[in-house]
Design a protein around this motif. Sequence first.
Motif, PDB file in Angstrom:
ATOM      1  N   SER A  78      58.219-111.635 -39.885  1.00 21.77           N
ATOM      2  CA  SER A  78      59.525-111.680 -39.210  1.00 21.77           C
ATOM      3  C   SER A  78      60.643-111.952 -40.210  1.00 21.77           C
ATOM      4  O   SER A  78      61.711-111.337 -40.159  1.00 21.77           O
ATOM      5  N   SER A 135      66.510-105.912 -42.707  1.00 21.01           N
ATOM      6  CA  SER A 135      67.466-105.337 -41.759  1.00 21.01           C
ATOM      7  C   SER A 135      68.912-105.703 -42.117  1.00 21.01           C
ATOM      8  O   SER A 135      69.807-104.849 -42.132  1.00 21.01           O
ATOM      9  N   SER A 155      66.661-109.731 -32.390  1.00 22.42           N
ATOM     10  CA  SER A 155      65.968-108.899 -31.398  1.00 22.42           C
ATOM     11  C   SER A 155      64.474-109.221 -31.356  1.00 22.42           C
ATOM     12  O   SER A 155      63.803-108.898 -30.385  1.00 22.42           O
ATOM     13  N   LEU A 156      63.955-109.859 -32.407  1.00 16.78           N
ATOM     14  CA  LEU A 156      62.565-110.335 -32.365  1.00 16.78           C
ATOM     15  C   LEU A 156      62.490-111.495 -31.387  1.00 16.78           C
ATOM     16  O   LEU A 156      63.229-112.471 -31.511  1.00 16.78           O
ATOM     17  N   MET A 179      69.327-105.543 -34.794  1.00 12.54           N
ATOM     18  CA  MET A 179      68.616-104.272 -34.964  1.00 12.54           C
ATOM     19  C   MET A 179      67.215-104.427 -35.570  1.00 12.54           C
ATOM     20  O   MET A 179      66.480-103.456 -35.672  1.00 12.54           O
ATOM     21  N   VAL A 180      66.855-105.640 -35.964  1.00 10.48           N
ATOM     22  CA  VAL A 180      65.555-105.831 -36.620  1.00 10.48           C
ATOM     23  C   VAL A 180      64.411-105.454 -35.677  1.00 10.48           C
ATOM     24  O   VAL A 180      64.455-105.708 -34.482  1.00 10.48           O
ATOM     25  N   ASP A 181      63.396-104.834 -36.276  1.00 14.00           N
ATOM     26  CA  ASP A 181      62.264-104.358 -35.479  1.00 14.00           C
ATOM     27  C   ASP A 181      60.982-104.673 -36.236  1.00 14.00           C
ATOM     28  O   ASP A 181      60.879-104.403 -37.427  1.00 14.00           O
ATOM     29  N   PRO A 239      56.700-104.576 -35.361  1.00 13.65           N
ATOM     30  CA  PRO A 239      55.611-104.422 -34.384  1.00 13.65           C
ATOM     31  C   PRO A 239      54.685-105.643 -34.365  1.00 13.65           C
ATOM     32  O   PRO A 239      54.468-106.302 -35.389  1.00 13.65           O
ATOM     33  N   GLN A 280      55.714-108.591 -29.170  1.00 14.77           N
ATOM     34  CA  GLN A 280      56.305-107.294 -28.839  1.00 14.77           C
ATOM     35  C   GLN A 280      55.984-106.966 -27.388  1.00 14.77           C
ATOM     36  O   GLN A 280      54.825-106.758 -27.031  1.00 14.77           O
TER      37      GLN A 280
END
Length: 405
Positions: free
Chosen positions: A32, A39, A222-223, A259-261, A263, A267
Amino acid sequence: MGLDRVAAVKERLAIQYDCPLIVVGGTNGKGSTCAMLESILLQAGYKVGLYSKPHFLDFNERARINGENVKDQVFVDVFAEVEAKREDISLTYFEFTTLAIAKLLADAKLDVVILEVGLGGRLDAVNVFDADVAIVTSVDIDHVDYLGDTREAIGFEKAGIFRTGRTAICGDPVPPKSLLEHAEKIGADLWLFGKDFNYSGDKQQWNFGGRSQRRNSLGYPSLRGANQLLNASAVLAALEALKDRLPVGAQEVRSGLVMVDLPGRFQVMPGRPTVVLDVAHNPHAAATLGQNLDNMGFHAYTYAVFGSMLDKDIEGIVAQLKDKIDHWCVTDLPLLRAATAEQLQDKLLEAGVVRDADHSIQNFKSPELAYTYALSQAAENDRIVVFGSFLTVAGVMRARKPQIH
């Protein structure tokens, strides 16, 4: 165990970074933290290289340049280079791939490089490189065969990535004494959560306070998850430490966090029933997963797809989650050191998990089969939580792939 072989091949490859290097270690939260750094720095317009691990579906996930996975041919070329240079020196899979990715990132003319530690820190292959900023996200019990079975022993191993005179950030609110002592002994510039940086906030937004920099009115990352503000605070402390070399504006921080993504870290997939993918594989991460599940609101039944390595603290993981799961779908994993479904079932029964009209334990040969079964049983208002190992989550990702694309 040792870095001599890796250091020797590194010298032969002439790997050198002409840009700031950030190294991220810790028991949980490494992925993370790396994703947030990447990001934000991309939003700020920098050319960013990232080495992270392990991968879920494609090896290429381990190396990213400017947010894109590195292409096959680039890997093939650099693998050939490492193979040629190592000559008579034997390297493990992890050492070989670390050197290869470190080399391709060093040659890519980047503005900043982020390297994620694999295991521990002191003896991890990544530690042949001197970080300008080293982050230890958290210290808890994991990999006891290699790192020790106390937070003090593990803290010392994690602190091995710190360097004399350079920024060393610890995001753990209760750092082990061994980490503090090692940082002092080598003369690292130690930044501690609660002393050198902190956060505050309400349900709408949060604020960061560092040694000389404040960031106010930030949106939540966003996490999802209970510990992400700790990780985000360590990220902003690192950026503060590098502000003269990599200045980052307020809007770029806001955009980067939103905007951080990443997987597989709490999730939540779209659709019904709710499906949660989380790579939690130790009690510390399982406790955070449990907290996050509690914060999700009502679900009639919770199904678990659970597979784990045998050397993990399976009892500790189960203790954190057994009261939150109604139906267990335990699974074999495609690795020799994995626990079998039968072994996991025994651990659940020992922990007091009952089997009755509303509770069950089912055994499966693969995460895909376990997930397919859970999906067939779960109603629209139920949820399925997939956890215990990267391999467990990867198996379910493969099962879902036709739906994703």
